[in-house]
Design an enzyme around this catalytic site. Structure first.
Site, PDB file in Angstrom:
ATOM      1  CB  SER A 182      -1.064   0.007   1.127  1.00  0.00           C
ATOM      2  OG  SER A 182      -0.231  -0.150   2.452  1.00  0.00           O
ATOM      3  N   GLY A 215      -1.676  -4.327   0.922  1.00  0.00           N
ATOM      4  CA  GLY A 215      -1.849  -5.555   1.748  1.00  0.00           C
ATOM      5  C   GLY A 215      -1.015  -6.451   1.561  1.00  0.00           C
ATOM      6  CG  ASN A 225       1.087  -5.137   4.503  1.00  0.00           C
ATOM      7  OD1 ASN A 225       0.654  -4.488   5.328  1.00  0.00           O
ATOM      8  ND2 ASN A 225       1.061  -4.838   3.200  1.00  0.00           N
ATOM      9  CG  ASP A 281      -4.349   4.646   8.120  1.00  0.00           C
ATOM     10  OD1 ASP A 281      -3.335   5.558   7.970  1.00  0.00           O
ATOM     11  OD2 ASP A 281      -4.716   4.002   6.916  1.00  0.00           O
ATOM     12  CG  HIS A 306      -1.759   3.492   4.530  1.00  0.00           C
ATOM     13  ND1 HIS A 306      -2.774   2.961   5.591  1.00  0.00           N
ATOM     14  CD2 HIS A 306      -1.143   2.532   3.942  1.00  0.00           C
ATOM     15  CE1 HIS A 306      -2.761   1.612   5.133  1.00  0.00           C
ATOM     16  NE2 HIS A 306      -2.075   1.387   4.349  1.00  0.00           N
TER      17      HIS A 306
END
Length: 223
Positions: free
Chosen positions: A46, A83, A112, A196, A199
């Site tokens: 991402s 992801g 991740n 969030d 990111h």
């Protein structure tokens, strides 16, 4: 005179054939289209897939603009998926290498894996396999290193950081030690992140490109 004229025509025809075969000016080789621009293939998650960003505002899109501004003849292919893990990247890479025949492969994966608590040995093995496959396909490799926050534990964070250098050393890949330097390590890092807090936002993307560019530029073939 007729015989001499026929001889001259034969001589001219032979000369034209020789020019075509040798590729000298006037031959068909001189009219051949220029070879395609070398491809920079980005395989990431991402952080490279413009998650939460307006299309065209991520660091990979900015990279293509930077290449054009500096008149570097190269084409960027962004094969990043939000992801994705190193296992996913490893499984996707062979088809991408066949499809794009890249001159450079940028690997931005591993974050991740850590967030999911996957074994570090597996992450290291996957990154090594990707770098090796890219090299064997004739591409140069740039590995973008990541770091984990302190709350993951000092030992885990140190081992995670070191695995990127270990892969780069063993697979003869170039390395950006910390892809998010100047973004995630600021005193008030939240201002460069989306809501969030995972990111990076649009303002962070030029910083990320600045981290990548010095290591990437020497890898792109000069035409």
């Amino acid at each position: 005179m007729k015989d001499l004229s026929r001889l001259n025509r034969r001589h001219c025809s032979a000369l034209l054939l020789a020019l075509c075969a040798s590729g000298l000016p006037g031959g068909s080789h001189a009219q051949t289209a220029a070879s395609p621009a070398p491809v920079v293939l980005v395989v990431g998650d991402s952080l490279s897939a413009e998650y939460g960003l307006q299309r065209g505002k991520g660091w990979v899109a900015l990279l293509q603009e930077r290449l054009q501004a500096e008149k570097v003849q190269a084409r960027v292919v962004n094969a990043s998926i939000s992801g994705d893990t190193t296992s996913g990247g490893r499984s996707r890479l062979p088809a991408l290498l066949r499809q794009h025949s890249p001159a450079v492969v940028v690997i931005e994966l591993g974050g991740n894996d850590a967030l999911r608590g996957l074994p570090l040995d597996m992450t290291r093995d996957n990154l090594s396999a990707m770098a090796r496959a890219a090299r064997e396909a004739g591409a140069r490799v740039l590995l973008l290193g990541m770091e984990m926050p302190p709350n993951y534990g000092a030992r885990y964070a140190a081992e995670f950081r070191q695995l990127y250098k270990a892969v780069a050393d063993s697979e003869k890949a170039a390395l950006v030690p910390f892809f998010l330097a100047g973004v995630a390590d600021l005193p008030d890092a939240t201002r460069l992140f989306q809501a969030d807090r995972i990111h990076p936002n649009e303002a962070a993307q030029p910083v990320m490109l600045t981290n990548v560019w010095p290591a990437l530029r020497p890898l792109i073939p000069r035409r």
